[in-house]
Design an enzyme around this catalytic site. Sequence first.
Site, mmCIF file in Angstrom:
data_model
loop_
_atom_site.group_PDB
_atom_site.id
_atom_site.type_symbol
_atom_site.label_atom_id
_atom_site.label_comp_id
_atom_site.label_asym_id
_atom_site.label_seq_id
_atom_site.Cartn_x
_atom_site.Cartn_y
_atom_site.Cartn_z
ATOM 1 N N ARG A 167 0.826 -1.226 0.000
ATOM 2 C CA ARG A 167 0.000 0.000 0.000
ATOM 3 C C ARG A 167 0.861 1.278 0.000
ATOM 4 O O ARG A 167 0.520 2.274 0.637
ATOM 5 C CB ARG A 167 -0.953 0.037 1.203
ATOM 6 C CG ARG A 167 -1.916 -1.128 1.310
ATOM 7 C CD ARG A 167 -2.914 -1.171 0.163
ATOM 8 N NE ARG A 167 -3.942 -2.156 0.427
ATOM 9 C CZ ARG A 167 -3.863 -3.444 0.071
ATOM 10 N NH1 ARG A 167 -2.813 -3.900 -0.600
ATOM 11 N NH2 ARG A 167 -4.843 -4.278 0.355
ATOM 12 N N CYS A 219 -10.647 -1.279 3.437
ATOM 13 C CA CYS A 219 -10.084 -1.577 4.755
ATOM 14 C C CYS A 219 -9.569 -0.299 5.401
ATOM 15 O O CYS A 219 -8.887 0.504 4.758
ATOM 16 C CB CYS A 219 -8.956 -2.598 4.635
ATOM 17 S SG CYS A 219 -9.578 -4.261 4.351
ATOM 18 N N GLU A 289 -4.792 2.682 6.966
ATOM 19 C CA GLU A 289 -4.627 2.578 5.513
ATOM 20 C C GLU A 289 -5.390 3.733 4.853
ATOM 21 O O GLU A 289 -4.890 4.400 3.941
ATOM 22 C CB GLU A 289 -5.159 1.241 4.983
ATOM 23 C CG GLU A 289 -5.125 1.216 3.469
ATOM 24 C CD GLU A 289 -5.620 -0.071 2.833
ATOM 25 O OE1 GLU A 289 -5.359 -1.164 3.367
ATOM 26 O OE2 GLU A 289 -6.271 0.036 1.778
HETATM 27 N N1 EPU Z 1 -11.246 -12.267 9.471
HETATM 28 C C1 EPU Z 1 -11.989 -12.421 10.597
HETATM 29 N N2 EPU Z 1 -12.919 -11.467 10.913
HETATM 30 C C2 EPU Z 1 -13.146 -10.386 10.136
HETATM 31 C C3 EPU Z 1 -12.374 -10.215 8.963
HETATM 32 C C4 EPU Z 1 -11.431 -11.177 8.649
HETATM 33 O O1 EPU Z 1 -11.818 -13.378 11.339
HETATM 34 O O2 EPU Z 1 -14.000 -9.552 10.496
HETATM 35 C C5 EPU Z 1 -10.262 -13.286 9.117
HETATM 36 C C6 EPU Z 1 -10.695 -14.064 7.867
HETATM 37 O O3 EPU Z 1 -11.555 -15.136 8.219
HETATM 38 C C7 EPU Z 1 -9.372 -14.557 7.328
HETATM 39 C C8 EPU Z 1 -8.392 -13.435 7.707
HETATM 40 O O4 EPU Z 1 -9.026 -12.693 8.758
HETATM 41 O O5 EPU Z 1 -8.964 -15.732 7.980
HETATM 42 C C9 EPU Z 1 -8.070 -12.515 6.526
HETATM 43 O O6 EPU Z 1 -9.274 -11.934 6.043
HETATM 44 P P1 EPU Z 1 -9.495 -11.531 4.495
HETATM 45 O O7 EPU Z 1 -9.180 -12.735 3.642
HETATM 46 O O8 EPU Z 1 -10.822 -10.911 4.400
HETATM 47 O O9 EPU Z 1 -8.344 -10.536 4.186
HETATM 48 P P2 EPU Z 1 -7.867 -9.246 4.941
HETATM 49 O O10 EPU Z 1 -6.462 -9.502 5.411
HETATM 50 O O11 EPU Z 1 -8.835 -8.815 5.968
HETATM 51 C C10 EPU Z 1 -6.781 -8.106 2.863
HETATM 52 C C11 EPU Z 1 -6.730 -6.702 2.345
HETATM 53 C C12 EPU Z 1 -7.947 -6.405 1.502
HETATM 54 C C13 EPU Z 1 -8.002 -7.405 0.365
HETATM 55 C C14 EPU Z 1 -8.071 -8.818 0.951
HETATM 56 C C15 EPU Z 1 -8.043 -9.894 -0.108
HETATM 57 C C16 EPU Z 1 -5.592 -5.162 3.839
HETATM 58 C C17 EPU Z 1 -5.724 -4.204 4.948
HETATM 59 N N3 EPU Z 1 -6.714 -5.782 3.459
HETATM 60 O O12 EPU Z 1 -7.881 -8.182 3.771
HETATM 61 O O13 EPU Z 1 -7.768 -5.109 0.962
HETATM 62 O O14 EPU Z 1 -9.142 -7.169 -0.434
HETATM 63 O O15 EPU Z 1 -6.919 -9.042 1.798
HETATM 64 O O16 EPU Z 1 -6.763 -9.973 -0.662
HETATM 65 O O17 EPU Z 1 -4.494 -5.351 3.317
HETATM 66 C C18 EPU Z 1 -8.148 -2.777 1.269
HETATM 67 O O18 EPU Z 1 -6.931 -2.649 1.242
HETATM 68 O O19 EPU Z 1 -8.933 -1.793 1.345
HETATM 69 C C19 EPU Z 1 -8.708 -4.118 1.212
HETATM 70 C C20 EPU Z 1 -9.999 -4.358 1.330
#
Ligand code: EPU
Length: 293
Positions: A167, A219, A289
């Site tokens: 990012r 996010c 972010e």
């Molecule tokens: N999880 C939870 N509870 C929640 C949300 C997530 O337990 O409320 C757990 C999920 O079950 C999973 C893990 O956390 O085991 C990761 O969750 P997810 O796959 O949704 O990915 P993330 O790490 O929360 C990141 C990016 C997103 C991107 C997704 C998919 C960041 C801050 N976020 O989310 O990017 O779309 O991976 O690659 O890097 C953004 O930057 O605005 C964004 C949405």
Amino acid sequence: MALQLIPDPSLAERTTLRLGGHAEVEAVVRDAADLDELGTFLTRQTLRPFVIGRGSNLLARDGRCDLALIRVADTPGPVRVERTGERLTVRCGAALGLPGLLGWAQRAGMTGLEGLTGIPGTVGGAVAMNAGSYGVEFGQRVSRVRLWSPAGGLTWVDADRCVFSYRHFSAPDLPAGRLVWEVELLLDESSPSAVRRAMREVYDKKRATQPVTARSAGCVFKNPEGDSAGRLLDRAGMKGMRRGHMAFSDMHANFLINLGGGTSAQALELIELGREAVKTRFGVTLEMEVIVL
Ligand code: EPU
């Protein structure tokens, strides 16, 4: 065309969270000639310049902001400029929406960007934030970027002189205060149907885990090394937490949602609450972010 200056632009109307008061002015740039006028305009006033795209990663404060927004409009669409073996070079203006670029690449049967399906910003914003999801970061496909600054004018910068990290984008050799004007990407040849299938898969996954149609800014916090901010916020009890008309999504705890009529003050209160809860429970300090204006 002359540089257009719009007084008192509404930040709520220019951001996907639909929050915030008014900036002082918005300068709308339509072609390269407008950039000279923009340079003159910027040197004559003391407001903080801020380049705005589709406002999908912004939280604007309530009330007045001492900002001069800069928006690029009427950008040239994507064109294929070169083929090297099976690699294709595509050039595209910064104001094009990322979904528009992905749709064009799909129809042209070009692969490489499918992981970014569902990200709503502009191509310029995707460079500036190094937008990423599902293992794809925009910067991985950039071969060069055309940047503008009041001091240096327009300059092409090769990707190996740029820093793309999580990012983050910077071009250390260039003067500060840059605007992304154009970008060239290296994509691979595929077929429209294969690219469509891959985009569908990504979108279905996203729709199942993220509140894609709600008023949000994506996010809120960056993921800390090796973990997910959403998971930490969820475990700290933030899912669905509400202040006034703002809430952490009950689908994904790292998304702030404007339920309708929310305020920035309510959003900022939730951000502090979430940050404190994660710090207390896990000893982790979450970094923003979303950019707060
Ligand atoms: N999880 C939870 N509870 C929640 C949300 C997530 O337990 O409320 C757990 C999920 O079950 C999973 C893990 O956390 O085991 C990761 O969750 P997810 O796959 O949704 O990915 P993330 O790490 O929360 C990141 C990016 C997103 C991107 C997704 C998919 C960041 C801050 N976020 O989310 O990017 O779309 O991976 O690659 O890097 C953004 O930057 O605005 C964004 C949405």
